[in-house]
Design an enzyme around this catalytic site. Structure first.
Site, short mmCIF file in Angstrom:
data_model
loop_
_atom_site.label_atom_id
_atom_site.label_comp_id
_atom_site.label_asym_id
_atom_site.label_seq_id
_atom_site.Cartn_x
_atom_site.Cartn_y
_atom_site.Cartn_z
N GLU A 214 0.83 -1.20 0.00
CA GLU A 214 0.00 0.00 0.00
C GLU A 214 0.87 1.26 0.00
O GLU A 214 1.76 1.40 0.84
CB GLU A 214 -0.90 -0.04 1.25
CG GLU A 214 -1.86 1.11 1.42
CD GLU A 214 -2.73 0.94 2.68
OE1 GLU A 214 -2.80 -0.19 3.22
OE2 GLU A 214 -3.32 1.93 3.13
N LYS A 263 -11.18 5.50 1.89
CA LYS A 263 -11.45 6.12 3.18
C LYS A 263 -12.34 7.30 2.89
O LYS A 263 -11.97 8.17 2.09
CB LYS A 263 -10.15 6.64 3.82
CG LYS A 263 -9.18 5.56 4.28
CD LYS A 263 -7.89 6.20 4.76
CE LYS A 263 -6.90 5.15 5.23
NZ LYS A 263 -5.55 5.72 5.42
C1 NPQ Z 1 -3.42 4.17 6.71
N1 NPQ Z 1 -4.44 3.99 8.97
O1 NPQ Z 1 -4.03 3.24 6.24
C2 NPQ Z 1 -3.80 4.84 8.03
C3 NPQ Z 1 -2.75 5.70 8.50
C4 NPQ Z 1 -2.86 6.49 9.75
C5 NPQ Z 1 -5.20 2.15 10.31
O2 NPQ Z 1 -3.19 2.12 9.16
C6 NPQ Z 1 -3.93 9.41 13.67
C7 NPQ Z 1 -5.05 9.40 12.89
C8 NPQ Z 1 -2.84 8.70 13.30
C9 NPQ Z 1 -5.08 8.69 11.72
C10 NPQ Z 1 -1.74 7.23 11.72
C11 NPQ Z 1 -4.17 2.75 9.43
C12 NPQ Z 1 -2.84 7.96 12.11
C13 NPQ Z 1 -3.98 7.94 11.31
C14 NPQ Z 1 -1.78 6.51 10.54
C15 NPQ Z 1 -3.97 7.20 10.14
O3 NPQ Z 1 -2.52 4.64 6.05
MG MG Z 2 -2.60 3.49 4.27
#
Ligand code: NPQ
Ligand code: MG
Length: 370
Positions: A214, A263
């Site tokens: 990703e 998202k």
């Molecule tokens: C992603 N989320 O897919 C995001 C990245 C991410 C679940 O991996 C605070 C708020 C900190 C949102 C860190 C997952 C964060 C955030 C990372 C989102 O890329």
């Molecule tokens: Mg991501």
């Protein structure tokens, strides 16, 4: 629907543990919640903008200001408000998708709640539960990572996503693959952390049999994603790059990705999310629902989105306990055999507990109509 006013509420909640990615680490969330007060009843929305502008340009304080100064005045001026009309009214403001998505979510919640229709049904979901993956942050060492992954597998998660960064990639990925075997559904997320020179390094991940890699490169570097996608066996999935249905169409057309992470905050709303879902379905591109460390409000929306027919890969729609000791906003989402039930009640289908919400609220701003 007549909109009487909108409440912007800030809520501070500590994460169960530090969440580290290639762009930084978070220990708590300072969440912006949106409540719309309409003549059809209330609706809730969650703004997923993090505390700091490191994932994308948006951050909670900025999202609140753009709502107060630019988005709410346009929507509060509408004589008859629907989520769709609000999205159209906000369109002339450039950017700020997470701020726009939060208001859209609250309006959809109010609208659908009043009609007794669940968000999942409204979006066209065809399942009543969704399989769940978990996103595992960068750890201090491989042993800690293995223990962490083991804990999540014991809880029933059906897919594991490891955050990677230059210097934390082939070794931890190989260790997890060796420890948990060929059967484990495993993928990685670089959050834009690599540069064009790193393509050979990323090709080494091919031996790990990953579901996908990703967003290895910066969001505006489509070309290097095309190059990796041509050379790698591992499918390339885009997250940060995909900011709209139009960008999604472009990325697919040039061969920059063969999978897309959706998202709603990143793309400006749930309605735009469904457009991306649909165009990907037509192009034969599987999608899955990402996550932004949501409280129960945003989590409910994610689970509804994850139940759409072309969300064929498990999402980052983890249980509330993945991020919170106790979700103080709504009832918690709990895993049942690696799945989360899709809410069936009207709108988001979750109830906000006003008393517990007050305990974690740090600030409230009321923006009246007229
Ligand atoms: C992603 N989320 O897919 C995001 C990245 C991410 C679940 O991996 C605070 C708020 C900190 C949102 C860190 C997952 C964060 C955030 C990372 C989102 O890329
Ligand atoms: Mg991501």
């Amino acid at each position: 629907m007549r909109l009487r006013g909108v409440e912007l509420r800030r809520v501070r909640m500590p994460l169960v543990g530090r969440f580290e990615t290639s762009f930084g680490a978070e220990d708590d969330r300072d969440v912006l919640l949106v409540r719309v007060d309409t003549d059809d009843g209330d609706g809730w929305g969650e703004c997923v903008a993090p505390n700091d502008p490191l994932y994308s340009a948006e951050y909670a304080d900025g999202a609140q200001l753009v709502l107060e100064r630019h988005l709410l005045p346009r929507v509060l001026a509408l004589p008859d408000v629907t989520a769709e009309a609000a999205v159209a009214a906000m369109d002339e403001v450039k950017g700020h998708p997470m701020a726009k998505a939060a208001l859209e979510m609250a309006l959809l919640d109010a609208e659908l709640r009043a009609r007794g229709i669940s968000l999942a049904e409204h979006l066209g979901a065809d399942r009543d539960r969704v399989p769940c993956g978990v996103s595992v942050g960068i750890q201090p060492d491989v042993d800690t990572l293995l223990r962490s992954v083991e804990g999540y597998l014991e809880q029933g998660y059906v897919r594991v996503k490891l955050k990677i960064a230059p210097g934390w990639d082939t070794e931890p990925v190989r260790a997890v693959r060796e420890r948990f075997g060929e059967q484990l559904l495993l993928q990685v997320d670089a959050n834009c952390g690599y540069r064009p020179d790193d393509v050979p390094r990323l090709l080494e991940l091919d031996e790990a049999g990953l579901l996908l890699v990703e967003q290895p490169f910066p969001e505006d570097d489509l070309q290097t994603h095309v190059e990796l996608a041509r050379r790698a066996r591992t499918p390339v999935c885009l997250d940060e790059t995909i900011t709209s249905a139009s960008v999604a169409r472009h990325a697919i057309a040039v061969g920059a990705c063969s999978i897309i992470n959706i998202k709603s905050g990143r793309v400006g709303g749930l309605l735009e999310s469904r457009r991306i879902h649909d165009l990907c379905a037509e192009a034969g591109v599987p999608v899955w629902c990402g996550g932004m460390l949501e409280t129960g409000i945003g989590r409910a929306a994610n689970v509804a989105l994850a139940a759409l027919p072309n969300c064929t890969l498990p999402g980052d729609t983890s249980a509330s306990s993945r991020y919170w000791e106790r979700d103080l906003i709504t009832e918690p989402f709990e895993l049942q055999d690696g799945m989360l039930p899709v809410p069936t009640g009207g709108g988001l289908g979750v109830e906000v507990d006003a008393e517990r919400l007050a305990e974690v609220t740090t600030a409230t701003t009321w923006c009246p109509a007229g």
